[in-house]
Design a protein around this motif. Structure first.
Motif, mmCIF file in Angstrom:
data_model
loop_
_atom_site.group_PDB
_atom_site.id
_atom_site.type_symbol
_atom_site.label_atom_id
_atom_site.label_comp_id
_atom_site.label_asym_id
_atom_site.label_seq_id
_atom_site.Cartn_x
_atom_site.Cartn_y
_atom_site.Cartn_z
ATOM 1 N N ILE A 159 -1.699 -4.581 3.007
ATOM 2 C CA ILE A 159 -2.100 -3.532 3.942
ATOM 3 C C ILE A 159 -1.394 -3.781 5.272
ATOM 4 O O ILE A 159 -1.420 -4.905 5.791
ATOM 5 N N THR A 211 -10.283 -6.738 6.294
ATOM 6 C CA THR A 211 -9.952 -5.907 5.132
ATOM 7 C C THR A 211 -8.596 -6.288 4.556
ATOM 8 O O THR A 211 -8.419 -6.349 3.328
ATOM 9 N N THR A 212 -7.632 -6.562 5.430
ATOM 10 C CA THR A 212 -6.294 -6.938 4.980
ATOM 11 C C THR A 212 -6.322 -8.247 4.200
ATOM 12 O O THR A 212 -5.730 -8.354 3.117
ATOM 13 N N ALA A 237 -8.106 -7.685 0.799
ATOM 14 C CA ALA A 237 -7.277 -6.955 -0.169
ATOM 15 C C ALA A 237 -6.150 -7.830 -0.698
ATOM 16 O O ALA A 237 -5.798 -7.770 -1.878
ATOM 17 N N ALA A 282 -7.014 -8.502 -4.481
ATOM 18 C CA ALA A 282 -6.311 -7.497 -5.274
ATOM 19 C C ALA A 282 -4.797 -7.551 -5.134
ATOM 20 O O ALA A 282 -4.098 -6.704 -5.696
ATOM 21 N N ASN A 283 -4.267 -8.508 -4.389
ATOM 22 C CA ASN A 283 -2.809 -8.629 -4.179
ATOM 23 C C ASN A 283 -2.203 -7.363 -3.582
ATOM 24 O O ASN A 283 -1.075 -6.989 -3.906
ATOM 25 N N VAL A 284 -2.955 -6.700 -2.715
ATOM 26 C CA VAL A 284 -2.489 -5.476 -2.070
ATOM 27 C C VAL A 284 -2.120 -5.797 -0.626
ATOM 28 O O VAL A 284 -2.888 -6.428 0.103
ATOM 29 N N LEU A 329 0.845 -1.195 0.000
ATOM 30 C CA LEU A 329 0.000 0.000 0.000
ATOM 31 C C LEU A 329 0.880 1.245 0.000
ATOM 32 O O LEU A 329 1.836 1.328 0.769
#
Length: 327
Positions: A262, A250-251, A254, A258-260, A209
């Motif tokens: 956090i 949420t982590t 994600a 989305a491979n994000v 992020l």
């Protein structure tokens, strides 16, 4: 075949067998930084000339690179074979490039992915984070001994593929821990690089992020904690638990969708610090106000002004109880 390291003539024979199946590129995770017997080196040079190859290079303890010797291609065909180890000993990222002695070299996995059809840029001085959704242990493997012996086995897997050649024996020093698979079970480096290449080719790289987004998210988490605190009118541990659960969900979402990446731990710390800071400020204000009220009550009751108002909570509470009893 014999003990490690193998003779160059044996490696040349193995490269010839691999070349018969027309791979896209052969990535060799073995150091060829010194000359050995002339016949073996000549045989290996001839074998390498039959197909596209990438040879590993590593940083030497004295500084500089341990590069393949010139007859094998030198720095032209070299890529670095290092992985970045976190404080817990687990490999989660690989440097896109490394530089020593004025010579930058790209990561082995990125160069291999380019030969496999990946067209992304190699930005110098950064890291990339493979998702390892295809665990290193799931990479198809073929026994070099079987290939040399002419056993058919899985040789069909070599055609039009990115092929890695290297040692996977548990006694070799090139071993890493990765975030997937069996816990505390070292994985041969060649499989880690192969899994990283697989992640690049299927666009399975994790994206940290951005700093501005992480800061904004931290403020949002702190605000949510304060909103819950204001709605109930008092501090409750349940508020921190609720916000922490929301951050974790949420982590995970994600990361999976989305491979994000956090920073969940940092966000939970932000929520806890926000709560603690508010409680400290309100406690200080309450202490000042109750001290002033207690002083006025003592004065109205005609108690000698030389008796100071206690500073501590317990002393003030005892004096309030005393006043209460008198009233």
């Amino acid at each position: 075949v014999g003990p490690l390291p193998w003779a160059r003539a044996d490696i040349a024979s193995l490269v010839d067998r691999i070349a018969e199946h027309n791979p896209r590129v052969l990535v060799i995770d073995m150091l060829f930084s010194e000359q050995r017997d002339a016949d073996g080196d000549a045989a290996l040079e001839t074998a390498l000339a039959h197909l596209d190859t990438i040879l590993v290079a590593v940083l030497s303890p004295e500084g500089g690179w341990l590069l393949p010797i010139g007859r094998f291609g030198g720095s032209v065909v070299a890529a670095h074979g290092h992985a970045e180890t976190d404080t817990d000993g687990v490999v989660r990222s690989i440097a896109t490039t490394k530089q020593a002695g004025g010579l930058p070299l790209p990561a082995l996995a990125l160069v291999a992915a380019q030969h496999g059809g990946w067209g992304g840029p190699i930005a110098p001085g950064r890291r990339f984070f493979p998702d390892f959704k295809k665990a290193p242990e799931e990479i198809p493997r073929i026994s070099a001994a079987d290939l040399l012996a002419g056993s058919p086995g899985k040789t069909g897997l070599l055609a039009d593929r990115v092929v890695f050649l290297g040692y996977s024996a548990s006694g070799t020093t090139d071993q890493y821990l990765v975030p997937v698979g069996r816990r505390n079970h070292p994985i041969p480096g060649i499989l880690v690089h192969a899994a990283a290449t697989s992640a690049v080719l299927r666009e399975g790289l994790l994206r940290p992020l951005p700093a501005w987004a992480a800061i904004a998210l931290a403020f949002l988490v702190a605000w949510a904690t304060q909103a819950l605190r204001s709605s109930s009118g008092r501090f409750r541990l349940l508020h921190i638990c609720a916000v922490s659960c929301a951050v974790v969900l949420t982590t995970v979402g994600a990361l999976w969708l989305a491979n994000v990446l956090i920073p969940a731990f940092a966000l939970i710390v932000a929520a806890s610090l926000s709560t603690g800071l508010r409680e400290a400020v309100e406690s200080k204000q309450a202490q000042a106000e109750t001290g002033a009220i207690l002083a006025s009550l003592i004065e109205e009751e005609g108690v000698q002004s030389s008796v100071p108002v206690p500073r501590g909570v317990h002393g003030r509470l005892a004096q309030v109880k005393n006043l209460q009893g008198r009233l």
